[in-house]
Design a protein around this motif. Structure first.
Motif, PDB file in Angstrom:
ATOM      1  N   VAL A  48     -18.187 -37.089   7.116  1.00 23.52           N
ATOM      2  CA  VAL A  48     -16.980 -37.887   6.950  1.00 23.52           C
ATOM      3  C   VAL A  48     -15.736 -37.070   7.302  1.00 23.52           C
ATOM      4  N   ALA A  49     -15.705 -35.802   6.886  1.00 23.03           N
ATOM      5  CA  ALA A  49     -14.565 -34.939   7.216  1.00 23.03           C
ATOM      6  C   ALA A  49     -14.406 -34.802   8.727  1.00 23.03           C
ATOM      7  N   VAL A  85     -10.762 -21.206   0.921  1.00 21.83           N
ATOM      8  CA  VAL A  85     -10.743 -22.138  -0.206  1.00 21.83           C
ATOM      9  C   VAL A  85     -12.187 -22.444  -0.581  1.00 21.83           C
ATOM     10  N   GLN A  86     -12.571 -22.098  -1.794  1.00 20.06           N
ATOM     11  CA  GLN A  86     -13.931 -22.357  -2.243  1.00 20.06           C
ATOM     12  C   GLN A  86     -13.975 -23.731  -2.926  1.00 20.06           C
ATOM     13  N   ARG A 107     -16.019 -38.426  -4.127  1.00 15.23           N
ATOM     14  CA  ARG A 107     -15.704 -37.133  -3.517  1.00 15.23           C
ATOM     15  C   ARG A 107     -14.264 -37.053  -3.007  1.00 15.23           C
ATOM     16  N   ILE A 108     -13.351 -37.760  -3.679  1.00 12.38           N
ATOM     17  CA  ILE A 108     -11.957 -37.757  -3.250  1.00 12.38           C
ATOM     18  C   ILE A 108     -11.356 -36.359  -3.379  1.00 12.38           C
ATOM     19  N   ASP A 109     -11.635 -35.674  -4.499  1.00 10.48           N
ATOM     20  CA  ASP A 109     -11.072 -34.332  -4.717  1.00 10.48           C
ATOM     21  C   ASP A 109     -11.545 -33.350  -3.654  1.00 10.48           C
ATOM     22  N   GLN A 110     -12.842 -33.401  -3.338  1.00  6.66           N
ATOM     23  CA  GLN A 110     -13.380 -32.462  -2.352  1.00  6.66           C
ATOM     24  C   GLN A 110     -12.801 -32.724  -0.961  1.00  6.66           C
ATOM     25  N   LEU A 111     -12.686 -33.998  -0.593  1.00  5.30           N
ATOM     26  CA  LEU A 111     -12.100 -34.323   0.711  1.00  5.30           C
ATOM     27  C   LEU A 111     -10.639 -33.890   0.785  1.00  5.30           C
ATOM     28  N   LYS A 159      -9.273 -31.359  -0.729  1.00  3.95           N
ATOM     29  CA  LYS A 159      -9.216 -29.905  -0.567  1.00  3.95           C
ATOM     30  C   LYS A 159      -9.543 -29.503   0.867  1.00  3.95           C
ATOM     31  N   VAL A 160     -10.506 -30.200   1.480  1.00  7.68           N
ATOM     32  CA  VAL A 160     -10.809 -29.925   2.887  1.00  7.68           C
ATOM     33  C   VAL A 160      -9.587 -30.260   3.749  1.00  7.68           C
TER      34      VAL A 160
END
Length: 404
Positions: free
Chosen positions: A63-64, A208-209, A29-33, A35-36
């Motif tokens: 985690v975020a 941001v979706q 989930r590197i990409d999603q983190l 973007k957050v």
């Protein structure tokens, strides 16, 4: 590592019944983190994280929340888990209740003493919060810190109360228009996004979706490897691949099967997990699966006709190719049904089954949408789809090699 220590650590390593809340156990989930993180670091920007049940949205939110202060030391991160009884006022009050401050008070008299009292910020606000109250409260708070507020399982509120949509959209729009150094992350399944944006189409530019797809085989493998290393154990590659395939990209399933597979190895005092351990782990996982899913499966596949093919058609539905939001067509069922039964069926031979799966009589296990000749189908619960596949493998209806 001693047996008792390893056994205790196992239940803290593979956690199907609760989301991951330790950074060292979080995989992929590197990409999603990223973007957050970009949303948190961009004033006036907010984010929506959405995806199927079981893909790990809450784990990522956990985690975020933990690492946001690392992104920026002035950030206060807090997370609220929504439920169907919530209103606009209650979700914001719970958020504000997580923020505390200290104040001095002095007793009366010559020998008065000064004491420090801790209060919740929510105590300073009206009991019933309006959008104006929330905006004023956020204005006060932004003077002291950057805020990162996570509303998890937000779709539950939308499903229960349509009155929350407009004031929440108003708040997001106001925060964005005024360029506040505050970020709101909304987490849930995909269906609520349209309702959120529909109230103020202009807020789409400020949101941001972030889609949360199923995990790749590599990411699922990382979950297994991280857990094995923590337990000071190893897993043979055929056994590892078996768990990866059956997980179908859902980390919840990975944790469930790995928990029972490693448990079987530990019980037998084996430091290496093999296919035999995984086979027993799969059966234990099926036995302990959510009762509602097992009940719905029986309701959907039981028939008084001895030569019925409800089980086979349902398994073929679970194996069918789906689009990006989980839908498949009747034509997509033909090939997997041939693999399951060894016979070729035309659509009219199983169209009745698809229709019945979406009826109350069979628990509405599948959702049906569209018009005649353009009908699309989707499992109402993605975990049901995975359960059907795993049960099909365990019962010998389909070999593991046929699972994509």
């Amino acid at each position: 590592m001693e047996f008792a220590e390893r056994h205790d650590l196992l239940n803290k390593t593979f956690t199907p019944r609760s989301p991951v809340n330790q950074r060292q156990l979080f995989s992929g989930r590197i990409d999603q983190l990223a973007k957050v993180q970009r949303a948190v670091e961009s004033p006036g920007t907010h984010a929506v994280l959405y995806g199927e049940r079981g893909v790990g949205k809450t784990s990522l939110a956990n985690v975020a929340e933990q690492i946001a202060p690392i992104w920026n030391s002035e950030t206060i991160a807090l997370k609220v888990t929504c439920n169907s009884n919530d209103t606009y006022s209650t979700i914001w009050r719970r958020a504000f209740s997580k923020i505390t401050f200290s104040e001095k008070s002095q007793s009366v008299g010559f020998l008065s003493e000064t004491s420090i009292n801790t209060r919740s910020f929510a105590e300073t606000l009206p009991q019933e919060l309006t959008s104006d109250d929330v905006e004023n409260a956020l204005q006060r708070l932004k003077k002291h810190a950057r805020l990162f507020i996570i509303f998890d399982e937000f779709d539950r509120v939308f499903q229960a109360s349509s009155t929350l949509t407009l004031p929440f959209s108003d708040t997001i729009k106001s925060l964005s228009d005024n360029n506040y150094d505050i970020t709101v992350l909304v987490v849930g399944v995909a269906d609520f996004i349209g309702d959120l944006i529909a109230q103020h189409e202009s807020i789409e530019r400020a949101i941001v979706q972030i889609p949360m797809p199923r995990m790749s085989s590599v990411e699922i493998g990382q979950i297994i490897d991280t857990g094995a290393a923590r337990l000071e154990m190893a897993i043979e590659n055929p056994a590892r691949q078996q768990i990866v395939k059956l997980s179908q990209g859902l980390p919840y399933i990975t944790h469930l099967i790995a928990l029972h597979s490693f448990q079987e190895a530990i019980t037998n005092n084996d430091a290496n997990v093999n296919k035999g351990h995984v086979s027993i782990g799969i059966q234990t996982a099926l036995d302990e699966w959510q009762a509602s899913i097992k009940t719905d499966y029986v309701k959907a596949t039981t028939s008084v006709q001895k030569k019925n093919i409800f089980r086979e058609v349902l398994l073929a539905c679970a194996l069918a190719e789906v689009d990006e939001i989980g839908y498949f067509a009747a034509a997509d069922v033909r090939s997997p049904l041939r693999e399951v039964t060894g016979q070729s069926y035309d659509i009219p031979n199983f169209a009745r089954h698809l229709k019945e799966f979406s009826s109350e009589n069979r628990g509405k296990i599948i959702e049906r949408t569209g018009q005649a000749k353009r009908l699309r189908y989707r499992f109402n619960n993605p975990l049901m789809r995975t359960y059907v596949i795993i049960r099909g493998v365990a019962e010998g209806m389909i070999p593991l090699e046929k699972i994509r």
